[in-house]
Design a protein around this motif. Structure first.
Motif, PDB file in Angstrom:
ATOM      1  N   PRO A  71       0.811  -1.211   0.000  1.00 53.66           N
ATOM      2  CA  PRO A  71       0.000   0.000   0.000  1.00 53.66           C
ATOM      3  C   PRO A  71       0.854   1.276   0.000  1.00 53.66           C
ATOM      4  O   PRO A  71       1.867   1.356   0.689  1.00 53.66           O
ATOM      5  N   PHE A  72       0.430   2.228  -0.815  1.00 60.58           N
ATOM      6  CA  PHE A  72       1.044   3.554  -0.838  1.00 60.58           C
ATOM      7  C   PHE A  72       0.205   4.491   0.030  1.00 60.58           C
ATOM      8  O   PHE A  72      -1.018   4.411   0.017  1.00 60.58           O
ATOM      9  N   TYR A  73       0.873   5.355   0.760  1.00 65.35           N
ATOM     10  CA  TYR A  73       0.188   6.282   1.659  1.00 65.35           C
ATOM     11  C   TYR A  73       0.422   7.712   1.175  1.00 65.35           C
ATOM     12  O   TYR A  73       1.565   8.133   0.978  1.00 65.35           O
ATOM     13  N   GLN A  74      -0.665   8.447   0.991  1.00 64.31           N
ATOM     14  CA  GLN A  74      -0.521   9.817   0.501  1.00 64.31           C
ATOM     15  C   GLN A  74       0.263  10.698   1.472  1.00 64.31           C
ATOM     16  O   GLN A  74       0.970  11.608   1.038  1.00 64.31           O
ATOM     17  N   THR A  75       0.147  10.436   2.758  1.00 63.12           N
ATOM     18  CA  THR A  75       0.886  11.255   3.729  1.00 63.12           C
ATOM     19  C   THR A  75       2.391  11.106   3.560  1.00 63.12           C
ATOM     20  O   THR A  75       3.150  11.967   4.021  1.00 63.12           O
ATOM     21  N   GLN A  76       2.832  10.035   2.897  1.00 64.69           N
ATOM     22  CA  GLN A  76       4.257   9.839   2.666  1.00 64.69           C
ATOM     23  C   GLN A  76       4.712  10.449   1.338  1.00 64.69           C
ATOM     24  O   GLN A  76       5.885  10.353   0.982  1.00 64.69           O
ATOM     25  N   ARG A  77       3.775  11.066   0.623  1.00 64.40           N
ATOM     26  CA  ARG A  77       4.094  11.641  -0.694  1.00 64.40           C
ATOM     27  C   ARG A  77       3.912  13.153  -0.718  1.00 64.40           C
ATOM     28  O   ARG A  77       3.869  13.777  -1.787  1.00 64.40           O
ATOM     29  N   MET A  78       3.822  13.777   0.452  1.00 64.12           N
ATOM     30  CA  MET A  78       3.555  15.215   0.522  1.00 64.12           C
ATOM     31  C   MET A  78       4.604  16.051  -0.207  1.00 64.12           C
ATOM     32  O   MET A  78       4.276  17.039  -0.882  1.00 64.12           O
ATOM     33  N   ASP A  79       5.853  15.675  -0.065  1.00 64.74           N
ATOM     34  CA  ASP A  79       6.908  16.446  -0.724  1.00 64.74           C
ATOM     35  C   ASP A  79       6.711  16.457  -2.235  1.00 64.74           C
ATOM     36  O   ASP A  79       6.926  17.487  -2.897  1.00 64.74           O
ATOM     37  N   ARG A  80       6.314  15.307  -2.787  1.00 68.48           N
ATOM     38  CA  ARG A  80       6.102  15.238  -4.238  1.00 68.48           C
ATOM     39  C   ARG A  80       4.937  16.120  -4.659  1.00 68.48           C
ATOM     40  O   ARG A  80       5.013  16.831  -5.674  1.00 68.48           O
ATOM     41  N   TYR A  81       3.846  16.106  -3.914  1.00 69.89           N
ATOM     42  CA  TYR A  81       2.702  16.951  -4.261  1.00 69.89           C
ATOM     43  C   TYR A  81       3.107  18.430  -4.280  1.00 69.89           C
ATOM     44  O   TYR A  81       2.692  19.195  -5.165  1.00 69.89           O
ATOM     45  N   LYS A  82       3.906  18.823  -3.295  1.00 71.79           N
ATOM     46  CA  LYS A  82       4.305  20.231  -3.197  1.00 71.79           C
ATOM     47  C   LYS A  82       5.201  20.640  -4.368  1.00 71.79           C
ATOM     48  O   LYS A  82       5.133  21.781  -4.855  1.00 71.79           O
ATOM     49  N   VAL A  83       6.031  19.706  -4.835  1.00 66.25           N
ATOM     50  CA  VAL A  83       6.856  19.988  -6.012  1.00 66.25           C
ATOM     51  C   VAL A  83       5.969  20.249  -7.229  1.00 66.25           C
ATOM     52  O   VAL A  83       6.183  21.195  -7.999  1.00 66.25           O
ATOM     53  N   VAL A  84       4.949  19.409  -7.414  1.00 56.89           N
ATOM     54  CA  VAL A  84       4.056  19.574  -8.571  1.00 56.89           C
ATOM     55  C   VAL A  84       3.298  20.895  -8.474  1.00 56.89           C
ATOM     56  O   VAL A  84       3.129  21.605  -9.473  1.00 56.89           O
ATOM     57  N   ILE A  85       2.853  21.258  -7.271  1.00 57.68           N
ATOM     58  CA  ILE A  85       2.144  22.527  -7.096  1.00 57.68           C
ATOM     59  C   ILE A  85       3.060  23.708  -7.426  1.00 57.68           C
ATOM     60  O   ILE A  85       2.647  24.667  -8.098  1.00 57.68           O
ATOM     61  N   THR A  86       4.312  23.627  -7.002  1.00 56.04           N
ATOM     62  CA  THR A  86       5.275  24.683  -7.321  1.00 56.04           C
ATOM     63  C   THR A  86       5.453  24.820  -8.829  1.00 56.04           C
ATOM     64  O   THR A  86       5.511  25.938  -9.380  1.00 56.04           O
ATOM     65  N   GLU A  87       5.519  23.696  -9.521  1.00 48.63           N
ATOM     66  CA  GLU A  87       5.656  23.716 -10.982  1.00 48.63           C
ATOM     67  C   GLU A  87       4.419  24.319 -11.639  1.00 48.63           C
ATOM     68  O   GLU A  87       4.519  25.079 -12.613  1.00 48.63           O
ATOM     69  N   MET A  88       3.235  24.018 -11.100  1.00 49.10           N
ATOM     70  CA  MET A  88       2.003  24.567 -11.673  1.00 49.10           C
ATOM     71  C   MET A  88       1.919  26.075 -11.448  1.00 49.10           C
ATOM     72  O   MET A  88       1.466  26.816 -12.327  1.00 49.10           O
ATOM     73  N   LEU A  89       2.382  26.526 -10.296  1.00 46.96           N
ATOM     74  CA  LEU A  89       2.411  27.977 -10.043  1.00 46.96           C
ATOM     75  C   LEU A  89       3.344  28.663 -11.043  1.00 46.96           C
ATOM     76  O   LEU A  89       3.047  29.758 -11.546  1.00 46.96           O
ATOM     77  N   ALA A  90       4.459  27.990 -11.343  1.00 44.55           N
ATOM     78  CA  ALA A  90       5.438  28.576 -12.261  1.00 44.55           C
ATOM     79  C   ALA A  90       4.910  28.636 -13.688  1.00 44.55           C
ATOM     80  O   ALA A  90       5.207  29.580 -14.437  1.00 44.55           O
ATOM     81  N   LEU A 217      -5.303  16.830 -14.831  1.00 48.49           N
ATOM     82  CA  LEU A 217      -4.428  15.904 -15.553  1.00 48.49           C
ATOM     83  C   LEU A 217      -3.979  16.499 -16.883  1.00 48.49           C
ATOM     84  O   LEU A 217      -2.801  16.435 -17.250  1.00 48.49           O
ATOM     85  N   LYS A 218      -4.914  17.093 -17.610  1.00 51.31           N
ATOM     86  CA  LYS A 218      -4.562  17.680 -18.902  1.00 51.31           C
ATOM     87  C   LYS A 218      -3.591  18.844 -18.734  1.00 51.31           C
ATOM     88  O   LYS A 218      -2.684  19.030 -19.564  1.00 51.31           O
ATOM     89  N   SER A 219      -3.765  19.611 -17.646  1.00 57.45           N
ATOM     90  CA  SER A 219      -2.846  20.743 -17.434  1.00 57.45           C
ATOM     91  C   SER A 219      -1.435  20.264 -17.152  1.00 57.45           C
ATOM     92  O   SER A 219      -0.467  20.986 -17.393  1.00 57.45           O
ATOM     93  N   LEU A 220      -1.311  19.027 -16.625  1.00 56.71           N
ATOM     94  CA  LEU A 220       0.002  18.453 -16.330  1.00 56.71           C
ATOM     95  C   LEU A 220       0.585  17.712 -17.531  1.00 56.71           C
ATOM     96  O   LEU A 220       1.715  17.208 -17.466  1.00 56.71           O
ATOM     97  N   GLY A 221      -0.177  17.645 -18.597  1.00 58.99           N
ATOM     98  CA  GLY A 221       0.283  16.889 -19.767  1.00 58.99           C
ATOM     99  C   GLY A 221       0.219  15.394 -19.550  1.00 58.99           C
ATOM    100  O   GLY A 221       0.906  14.623 -20.229  1.00 58.99           O
ATOM    101  N   ALA A 222      -0.607  14.976 -18.597  1.00 59.19           N
ATOM    102  CA  ALA A 222      -0.705  13.559 -18.256  1.00 59.19           C
ATOM    103  C   ALA A 222      -1.772  12.870 -19.095  1.00 59.19           C
ATOM    104  O   ALA A 222      -2.737  13.495 -19.533  1.00 59.19           O
ATOM    105  N   GLU A 223      -1.596  11.576 -19.301  1.00 56.80           N
ATOM    106  CA  GLU A 223      -2.613  10.800 -19.994  1.00 56.80           C
ATOM    107  C   GLU A 223      -3.801  10.607 -19.066  1.00 56.80           C
ATOM    108  O   GLU A 223      -3.640  10.282 -17.889  1.00 56.80           O
ATOM    109  N   VAL A 224      -4.979  10.801 -19.580  1.00 51.89           N
ATOM    110  CA  VAL A 224      -6.197  10.680 -18.771  1.00 51.89           C
ATOM    111  C   VAL A 224      -6.628   9.214 -18.749  1.00 51.89           C
ATOM    112  O   VAL A 224      -6.785   8.591 -19.809  1.00 51.89           O
ATOM    113  N   PRO A 225      -6.816   8.632 -17.560  1.00 53.94           N
ATOM    114  CA  PRO A 225      -7.266   7.237 -17.502  1.00 53.94           C
ATOM    115  C   PRO A 225      -8.717   7.109 -17.955  1.00 53.94           C
ATOM    116  O   PRO A 225      -9.436   8.110 -18.099  1.00 53.94           O
TER     117      PRO A 225
END
Length: 464
Positions: A71-90, A217-225
Motif C-alpha cells: 500500500p502507498f500512503y498519501q501522507t508519505q508523498r507530501m513532498d512530491r505533491y508540493k513539487v508539482v504545485i510549485t511547478e504549476m504555479l510557475a 491531468l490535462k494541465s500536467l500533460g498527463a494521460e487521462v485514464p
C-alpha cells in the motif's frame, strides 16, 4: 499494461460498497494480466486513523484481494505533491488566492440571494490586463487550479456512458490549503498520473470529482485514464444502504459467520452478471469479468441471497477447515472442545442444515456443555404415550453397537413394538440429547456422543 487501483480513505471501516469497488478493480486487472494497486488516501489527518488503515487491510486480506503494489500512503508523498504545485504555479496553471473563508461565505450568500450557483468569483485569478488586489499583510494564501473557462470536459464513462460538463460550471478548485497541505482531488490526480493508472473504477459518488481531475491531468500533460463509476448499493428495503442492512465493516461478515468466498461471490453479482450464472469461483469471475456487463442502475443488497450462497459454500467446504473456523467461535463462548465427540464429525452432519458458521457453532455447542433442556420442551415431547418406548430404547441402547445403523435399528424396533410413528420417539431423544427439536437424523446425532455422555443425558427421562 492495465493498471487499476483501490484507494480508500481510512476514516472508517471497509464496507460492502468499498469491498465491491476493490473486487471489481482487482478482477479487471486479473482478467487483463495487469496490476492492482492499493493506495491509502490518508490526507484527512483529522479523521484518518491507524486503526482504520488496519481495518481496511484486514478486510482486503480476509477477502483475498491481494495487491500487486502498495500500500502507498498519501501522507508519505507530501513532498512530491508540493513539487508539482510549485511547478504549476510557475507555469500559470495554478495561482495564489488570498480570499478568506469569511469572504467566501459572504460571496456565496450573496450569490444564493441572487439565485446563482455559489462559487468562487475568481478575484485572485490572473488574467491578461487584470490588476490583482494587494495581498493582505501576513496572510497565507491557498493555491487554486486555474480551470479552463471555455468549452467542456467530457469522458466516455465505461459504466454510465458519455458524460459532458461545461467548464463554466466549474470554479477554480483549491489544490493546496493555506498551511501548504494539498487537497484530496489534487493528490488523487498526481497519484493516478505517476502510478500509471489506466482505469479508475470507483463509486458514482465520485462523478462530480471527475471533470476537475481530468482538467488537472490535462494541465500536467498527463494521460487521462478511463473511468468507470459504479452505481450505489441499496438495502433490502430499496433505501440507501445503512448499518442495519449492509453498510458495516466487511469484517463483521466474518464475525457473523460468513465465508469470504460467499461474500465475494455475492459482491460480484451486485451490479454485474454473466448470463444466468449465480455461483462461481473467483478464478471463473476473473476470466469472465468485464466492464460492459455492469449495470448503471443501483444494485440492491439481498441478505437472503447472501445467506443462500453462504449455505452453499458451507456444504462444499472441507470439515477440517470448518472445524478450524468454528472452534475459536466456541472458545470465545467459554466452551471447551473435547476429543469426543469430534468437532469435525459434528460439522459433517450439521453443515447441510445451516447458513453460517455461527449456526454451526450453535449446533456444536450442545455436544460440549452441561446441558439442561427446558422443562416445557421436555414436558411437551416426553408424553405418556412415548415413555414406554423411550424406556425400552434406553435399556437397549446400553449394549447396542455404538454406530448410527445399529442405533437406528433399535429405534425402529422400539417404535414397532409400541405401534408408534418415528417422531414420537425421535423427538424425545432429540430434546434429551441436544435440547433442540430440529437436528439431523437422531441415530446419527446419538452416534456422535460418547456412550457414557449419551446415557447421562437420557437418564433425565422419567422412565423408572
Amino acid at each position: 499494461m492495465i493498471r487499476t487501483r483501490f484507494a480508500p480513505s481510512p476514516t472508517g471501516f471497509l464496507h460492502i460498497g468499498g469491498a465491491r469497488t476493490a473486487l471489481f478493480s482487482w478482477a479487471y486487472a486479473r482478467h487483463h494480466g495487469g496490476k492492482f494497486i492499493l493506495r491509502v488516501e490518508d490526507t484527512d489527518l483529522a479523521r484518518s486513523t491507524p486503526e482504520a488503515v488496519q481495518a481496511i487491510i484486514d478486510g482486503m486480506n480476509w477477502l483475498g484481494l491481494t495487491h500487486d503494489e502498495g500500500p502507498f500512503y498519501q501522507t508519505q508523498r507530501m513532498d512530491r505533491y508540493k513539487v508539482v504545485i510549485t511547478e504549476m504555479l510557475a507555469t500559470g496553471t495554478a495561482y495564489h488566492c488570498f480570499t478568506t473563508p469569511e469572504e467566501l461565505d459572504r460571496m456565496r450568500e450573496e450569490q444564493r440571494a441572487k439565485g446563482l450557483k455559489p462559487r468562487y468569483d475568481g478575484a485572485w485569478r490572473p488574467e491578461p490586463g487584470k490588476t490583482l488586489p494587494t495581498p493582505p499583510a501576513g496572510a497565507l494564501p491557498v493555491v487554486r487550479f486555474r480551470n479552463p473557462v471555455a468549452g467542456v470536459v467530457a469522458w466516455d464513462d465505461l459504466v454510465k456512458g458519455y458524460i459532458e460538463i461545461a467548464n463554466a460550471e466549474l470554479d477554480d478548485l483549491v489544490i493546496a490549503r493555506a498551511d501548504g497541505t494539498p487537497t484530496y482531488n489534487f493528490c488523487v490526480v498526481v497519484d493516478d498520473w505517476e502510478m500509471g493508472i489506466t482505469h479508475v473504477i470507483r463509486g458514482d459518488d465520485h462523478v462530480n470529482n471527475t471533470p476537475r481531475q481530468i482538467n488537472i491531468l490535462k494541465s500536467l500533460g498527463a494521460e487521462v485514464p478511463l473511468y468507470a463509476h459504479l452505481s450505489m448499493i441499496l438495502g433490502d428495503d430499496g433505501q440507501k444502504l445503512s448499518k442495519r442492512h449492509g453498510a458495516v465493516s466487511i469484517m463483521q461478515y466474518d464475525d457473523e459467520g460468513y465465508l469470504p468466498e460467499a461474500v465475494l461471490n455475492y459482491l460480484a453479482r451486485l451490479g454485474w452478471s454473466h448470463g444466468d450464472e449465480e455461483v462461481f469461483s473467483m478464478q471463473q469471475f476473473c476470466a469472465w469479468f468485464d466492464l460492459d456487463h455492469i449495470t448503471p442502475s443501483a444494485a440492491q443488497f439481498n441478505t437472503e441471497k447472501l445467506n443462500w450462497l453462504n449455505a452453499h459454500y458451507l456444504k462444499l467446504s472441507d470439515n477440517a477447515r470448518l472445524a478450524a473456523l468454528v472452534q475459536p467461535r466456541l472458545e470465545e463462548r467459554g466452551v471447551t472442545i473435547t476429543a469426543s465427540p469430534s468437532l469435525e464429525a459434528i460439522i459433517g452432519i450439521y453443515k447441510e442444515r445451516v447458513s453460517t458458521l455461527n449456526e454451526l457453532a450453535d449446533a456444536a455447542e450442545v455436544f460440549y456443555i452441561d446441558l439442561h433442556p427446558k422443562a416445557e420442551i421436555l414436558a411437551q415431547h416426553l408424553t405418556p404415550e412415548a415413555l414406554p418406548a423411550l424406556a425400552d430404547f434406553i435399556s437397549g441402547v446400553k449394549d447396542v453397537t455404538w454406530e448410527a445403523a445399529a442405533i437406528g435399528a433399535l429405534i425402529k424396533a422400539c417404535i414397532g413394538k409400541h405401534g408408534l410413528k418415528m417422531p414420537k420417539l425421535a423427538m424425545p431423544l432429540r430434546v434429551l440429547l441436544t435440547g433442540q427439536t430440529q437436528t439431523p437424523s437422531v441415530d446419527a446425532v446419538l452416534a456422535l456422543f460418547p456412550r457414557e455422555l449419551a446415557l447421562k443425558r437420557l437418564a433425565v427421562a422419567p422412565v423408572n
